[in-house]
Design a protein around this motif. Structure first.
Motif: not given
Ligand code: 6R9
Length: 639
Positions: A294-296, A370-372, A396-399, A401-403, A485-487, A499-501, A511-513
């Motif tokens: 995965w990108i992580t 935390s991620v995913g 809590d890290t938002w990102w 594959t594309e970023t 546009f991140a989706g 806050w991500l929704l 499971s973050g996939h």
């Molecule tokens: C790094 C990774 C990306 C999608 C992203 C979002 C979700 C990832 C998050 C999160 C809320 C966070 N996402 N981290 N949502 N808070 N901290 O996971 O990449 O597999 O490409 O998924 O995952 O929806 O758009 P990727």
């Protein structure tokens, strides 16, 4: 064990102050200058051909040199790069000097196979050190790698090899999964039987299980790589030279090959790793639990940490093999100070019980990441209490594959008040906004779409072989404003924190996939018993979302209720076989009809109501309003 070398200087550890909004270029120039450039760049960003960015375009560097050799040359050859833990309990400590020798040998081996700059290499390997050697050898030679998660099916591997026209596949005889040796080469053989671009298959012996062998095509890693010279002089490549392709699910059935390049990617991977985790070279022991597929794994096991001369833990297996305390045992053993994982695992730990982490000494932990997926406040609080002893920040890290690298996160040590469940604020040098349908920024307390309104160094440079899809997917939604546009949906709170929704498209997060509904639907309809299928992501207490499929069966499968249970099992297995076990639906519901609009679009919203056992929402746009009671009656739910 001399883990803490204390060789670092104070200046090396300082987290740069946020860039003023108008000097992002200057900020990133400063970060890029921390890498070794064979030819320095003269221009930070060229956005004249937007949305195709060029960062540090006239600079030249070697990514592997930056991740390995330069640390050895600076006198850190004896520092451990990886404490590797195999699932069965075997271990390997790999220093930076070891890494330099292994990567050089691997690079020499790839050269001996006739690979030339620009050729693509597919890698499907378990979490073993050779996966890192292989990626870095590719980077060293300018061969873009395409790493395919070990759990993906032969069909998924095949389509990725075909799309990238890879010449070499690097794989293993087998992998350990929950104490069992599971075959891997059987599957990769099946994939390469149909991929004429593959000239060789390089096979790591991991489990020692018997494998079929194609003479002339297949080569053992220990025969080819181990025989090579352990020195190799790296060559510099353009900053925009492709570093890797990584496939990710989109809204259609066909995964997209996300393209990342060298200089900008490494700059931001390194910066964000240092800043988000307050990483201190020579002091910290860092562990990112992601898989290299995965990108992580790319950005935060390989490129970012190694560019920062991190000492990392790398673990091969599942968290409950041989027991549910395995991760905590590893944290205690190596004195892990930074631990980066996914909410789904935290919720699993919660389920196993807080008495398990309590049995271990976790006092070395200093920062938790935390991620995913969005982390629910309950999991955030549990994580901080039971792993972090209520001392550590939770980042809590938002990102995506594309970023390529972390974009939004509350940096530790910046005095930001912690908010369980919120990624809070863009990193220095990054800009993000929450906007409405029209692309107008929403106010405090309001929700909308998350967009990135400025280019960033680690941004994707395109979709492999499909320029149109790149424009269409990411840049058409807010074309007028030129926003990415991140989706994801997002909300500003009263302080203006983000806050991500969750996703706003047909992408599920299990499971973050990332798995698209279309991918699973097309796997289902490829089964002879299925006439039609619709898939939704339903809220799940452990995995975040779970895949729930609604199928209309055809022919005899449709009327034999005695066989229904068998058919459901067969369909779940069929999806696992077509895509991989991560895509196996939690539930398959056999229904007589699917809810559709007059234009024939499936109304997933209503199916989600069924899957989550909620009252059915507004049905007025359905072509046939009685369909929902038909479905519910069939499933034994309320009409
Ligand atoms: C790094 C990774 C990306 C999608 C992203 C979002 C979700 C990832 C998050 C999160 C809320 C966070 N996402 N981290 N949502 N808070 N901290 O996971 O990449 O597999 O490409 O998924 O995952 O929806 O758009 P990727």
């Amino acid at each position: 064990m001399t883990r803490r070398t204390d060789r670092h200087t104070a200046a090396e550890d300082q987290i740069p102050a946020p860039a003023p909004a108008d000097d992002r270029g200057g900020f990133w120039a400063e970060q890029a200058a921390r890498l070794h450039w064979d030819t320095p760049w003269t221009r930070v960003l060229d956005w004249s051909d937007a949305p195709f960015a060029k960062w540090f375009a006239d600079g030249r560097l070697n990514v592997a040199y930056n991740c390995v050799d330069r640390h050895v040359e600076a006198g850190h050859g004896d520092q451990v790069a990886f404490h590797w833990e195999g699932e069965p309990g075997d271990t390997r400590n790999i220093t930076y000097a070891d890494l330099q020798r292994e990567v050089s040998r691997t690079a020499n081996a790839l050269l001996s196979l006739g690979l030339a700059t620009g050729d693509r290499v597919a890698i499907q390997l378990p979490m073993i050190p050779e996966a890192v050697f292989a990626m870095l050898a590719c980077a060293r030679l300018g061969l873009p790698h395409s790493v395919v998660f070990g759990g993906f099916s032969p069909a998924a591997l095949q389509s990725r090899i075909e799309d990238a026209e890879a010449k070499l596949l690097i794989t293993a005889d087998g992998q350990y999964r929950r104490g069992q040796a599971v075959a891997m080469k059987d599957g990769t053989d099946e994939a390469v039987a149909h991929t004429p671009s593959i000239e060789h298959v390089l096979v790591v012996r991991r489990t020692g299980s018997a494998v079929a062998w194609t003479e002339g095509r297949d080569l053992w890693w220990h025969d080819l790589v181990d025989a090579q010279a352990d020195t190799h002089t790296p060559e510099a490549f353009d900053a925009e030279h492709p570093l890797f392709i990584l496939y990710t699910s989109g809204t259609t059935g066909k995964p997209k090959g996300i393209l990342h390049t060298s200089g900008g990617y490494l700059t931001q991977a390194a910066y964000s790793h240092r800043a988000a985790f307050d990483h201190r070279a020579g002091q910290d022991v860092y562990w990112c639990t992601a898989d290299i597929g995965w990108i992580t794994g790319h950005s935060y096991i390989v490129y970012g940490p190694l560019a920062n001369r991190a000492t990392s833990v790398m673990y091969e297996g599942t968290p409950n093999t041989p027991h549910e305390g395995r991760h905590f045992e590893i944290i205690q053993k190596y004195g892990v100070s930074i631990y980066y994982t996914a909410p789904t695992l935290i919720r699993t730990f919660m389920k196993w019980g807080e008495d398990i982490p309590a049995r271990y000494d976790l006092s070395s932990l200093r920062v938790l990441g935390s991620v995913g997926e969005p982390i629910n406040p309950q999991a955030w609080l549990w994580y901080r209490e039971h792993l972090g002893g209520n001392r550590t920040p939770v980042v809590d890290t938002w990102w995506q594959t594309e970023t390529g690298a972390i974009m939004i996160a509350p940096l530790p040590g910046t005095g930001l008040a912690p908010k369980p469940g919120s990624a809070q604020t863009p990193l220095p040098g990054i800009s993000a906004k929450v906007v409405d349908d029209q692309g107008v920024e929403v106010g405090k307390g309001e929700s909308g779409y998350l967009v990135l309104d400025r280019p960033w160094p680690a941004m994707l440079r395109g979709v492999w072989g499909d320029t149109e899809r790149y424009r269409e997917t990411y840049w058409s939604r807010f074309a007028q404003q030129g926003y990415y546009f991140a989706g994801d949906g997002a909300r500003y709170d009263e302080d203006g924190d983000i806050w991500l929704l969750g996703r706003v498209d047909d992408v599920m997060n299990v499971s973050g996939h990332r798995i698209s509904t279309a991918e699973v639907e097309s796997a289902l309809v490829s089964h002879p018993s299925v006439a039609e299928a619709a898939v939704v992501g339903a809220t799940d207490a452990t995995t975040g979302q779970a895949i729930v499929a609604f199928v209309i069966l055809r022919g005899s499968a449709a009327d034999g209720s005695a066989e229904a249970a068998d058919t459901i099992t067969a369909l779940r297995n069929h999806v696992a076989q077509e895509i991989g076990p991560i895509a196996k639906p939690r539930q398959v519901m056999v229904v007589p009809e699917l809810p559709k609009t007059r234009s024939g679009k499936i109304m997933r919203r209503l199916l989600r109501d069924v899957a989550e056992q909620r009252e059915i929402g507004d049905v007025t746009t359905l072509a046939d309003a009685s369909v929902m009671s038909l479905i519910n009656n069939g499933l034994g739910g309320p009409a």
